[in-house]
Design a protein around this motif. Structure first.
Motif, PDB file in Angstrom:
ATOM      1  N   LYS A 111       0.844  -1.189   0.000  1.00 15.47           N
ATOM      2  CA  LYS A 111       0.000   0.000   0.000  1.00 15.47           C
ATOM      3  C   LYS A 111       0.878   1.237   0.000  1.00 15.47           C
ATOM      4  O   LYS A 111       1.591   1.514   0.955  1.00 15.47           O
ATOM      5  CB  LYS A 111      -0.931   0.002   1.213  1.00 15.47           C
ATOM      6  CG  LYS A 111      -2.040   1.044   1.107  1.00 15.47           C
ATOM      7  CD  LYS A 111      -3.157   0.785   2.094  1.00 15.47           C
ATOM      8  CE  LYS A 111      -4.308   1.768   1.866  1.00 15.47           C
ATOM      9  NZ  LYS A 111      -5.432   1.523   2.785  1.00 15.47           N
ATOM     10  N   VAL A 112       0.856   1.943  -1.119  1.00 14.74           N
ATOM     11  CA  VAL A 112       1.586   3.208  -1.247  1.00 14.74           C
ATOM     12  C   VAL A 112       0.564   4.226  -1.743  1.00 14.74           C
ATOM     13  O   VAL A 112       0.454   4.503  -2.929  1.00 14.74           O
ATOM     14  CB  VAL A 112       2.754   3.092  -2.248  1.00 14.74           C
ATOM     15  CG1 VAL A 112       3.561   4.387  -2.277  1.00 14.74           C
ATOM     16  CG2 VAL A 112       3.645   1.915  -1.909  1.00 14.74           C
ATOM     17  N   GLY A 113      -0.197   4.770  -0.809  1.00 14.61           N
ATOM     18  CA  GLY A 113      -1.366   5.560  -1.211  1.00 14.61           C
ATOM     19  C   GLY A 113      -2.464   4.597  -1.607  1.00 14.61           C
ATOM     20  O   GLY A 113      -3.367   4.290  -0.843  1.00 14.61           O
ATOM     21  N   ALA A 114      -2.369   4.066  -2.819  1.00  8.40           N
ATOM     22  CA  ALA A 114      -3.265   2.997  -3.263  1.00  8.40           C
ATOM     23  C   ALA A 114      -2.530   1.664  -3.147  1.00  8.40           C
ATOM     24  O   ALA A 114      -1.300   1.616  -3.057  1.00  8.40           O
ATOM     25  CB  ALA A 114      -3.696   3.247  -4.705  1.00  8.40           C
ATOM     26  N   LYS A 115      -3.283   0.598  -3.139  1.00  2.00           N
ATOM     27  CA  LYS A 115      -2.674  -0.728  -3.095  1.00  2.00           C
ATOM     28  C   LYS A 115      -2.197  -1.091  -4.493  1.00  2.00           C
ATOM     29  O   LYS A 115      -2.936  -0.959  -5.471  1.00  2.00           O
ATOM     30  CB  LYS A 115      -3.700  -1.749  -2.605  1.00  2.00           C
ATOM     31  CG  LYS A 115      -3.097  -3.077  -2.178  1.00  2.00           C
ATOM     32  CD  LYS A 115      -4.173  -3.963  -1.562  1.00  2.00           C
ATOM     33  CE  LYS A 115      -3.573  -5.271  -1.056  1.00  2.00           C
ATOM     34  NZ  LYS A 115      -4.615  -6.155  -0.478  1.00  2.00           N
ATOM     35  N   THR A 156      -7.184   0.447  -7.796  1.00  2.00           N
ATOM     36  CA  THR A 156      -8.282   1.284  -8.285  1.00  2.00           C
ATOM     37  C   THR A 156      -8.726   0.860  -9.682  1.00  2.00           C
ATOM     38  O   THR A 156      -9.811   1.231 -10.131  1.00  2.00           O
ATOM     39  CB  THR A 156      -7.855   2.770  -8.329  1.00  2.00           C
ATOM     40  OG1 THR A 156      -6.605   2.876  -9.008  1.00  2.00           O
ATOM     41  CG2 THR A 156      -7.720   3.336  -6.928  1.00  2.00           C
TER      42      THR A 156
END
Length: 238
Positions: A104-108, A127
């Protein structure tokens, strides 16, 4: 290609991104015309810019999906993922990869962990696609790649020759302990060491790398041709 798996972004996820972004744009706009405090306007304008970009990105992916442009392509020996800003595919050869993981870096997203200890984030994010499922597919292909006899044991000239011929590399493109072939990559024994040499069209040799063992020299030869094939694929030369 027969064994290629194309990963496309989910249309419903893209539509969700566009709708959510549009709603936030409207909300931020309302915040600018009915501010509760002075900073509300600033936050509203910032939100309009940010979420407008989200909507634009959503439409870009919608267009790419309509063009049947895969988000990622999984081959038997590599992963290719699309960088929309460049309209090019970034390539990660399996030869360098220990495993794929989700982080997870902001979004997965999916990250490639290299054998050297470094890692690289891909553009495959949750996303757009179910990253867990895609990650499992990648690791399954990776396991098959490393289970090949020529890769699951120490490399020598017999295994490398077989593998390169399987890749479709012409026999005259590589050899061992010879300088008689022009335009050829050669693994040459030098005393108790080995080196990888390129013999040009005029028969002149250039040392590309030095190695302590035949295994390392053969791996360097194999990596050289894999990188060359990746380059050809990336630039549409094959």
């Amino acid at each position: 290609m027969k064994n290629r798996i194309d990963i496309y972004p989910s249309i419903w996820r893209i539509i969700g991104i566009i709708l959510a972004g549009s709603l936030f744009v409207v909300g931020c706009y309302l915040r600018t015309i009915h501010p509760r405090a002075g900073i509300d306007k600033l936050i509203g304008y910032f939100g309009i810019v940010f979420f407008s970009l989200v909507v634009i990105i959503g439409f870009v992916w919608l267009i790419l999906s309509a063009m049947r442009k895969p988000l990622a392509r999984i081959y038997d020996n590599r992963l290719e993922y699309l960088i929309p800003a460049k309209m090019k595919y970034e390539i990660i050869p399996f030869l360098y990869v220990e495993m794929f993981v989700t982080v997870k870096v902001g979004a997965k997203l999916i990250r490639a962990d290299y054998l050297t200890g470094v890692s690289k984030n891909t553009g495959i994010v949750n996303t757009l696609v179910p990253v867990g499922k895609v990650c499992d597919m990648l690791n399954e292909r990776l396991e098959k790649f490393w289970s090949q006899p020529m890769l699951s044991q120490p490399l020598n000239r017999a295994f490398v020759t077989k593998y390169l011929l399987t890749m479709g590399i012409e026999p005259w493109c590589f050899d061992f302990d010879t300088t008689s072939k022009p335009d050829c990559m050669v693994v040459m024994r030098d005393g108790d060491r080995y080196k990888l040499i390129y013999i040009d069209d005029r028969g002149a040799g250039k040392t590309l790398s030095n190695h302590l063992t035949e295994n390392d020299a053969c791996r360097a030869l194999l990596e050289n041709f894999i990188e060359e094939e990746v380059f050809k694929s990336q630039h549409g030369l094959k």
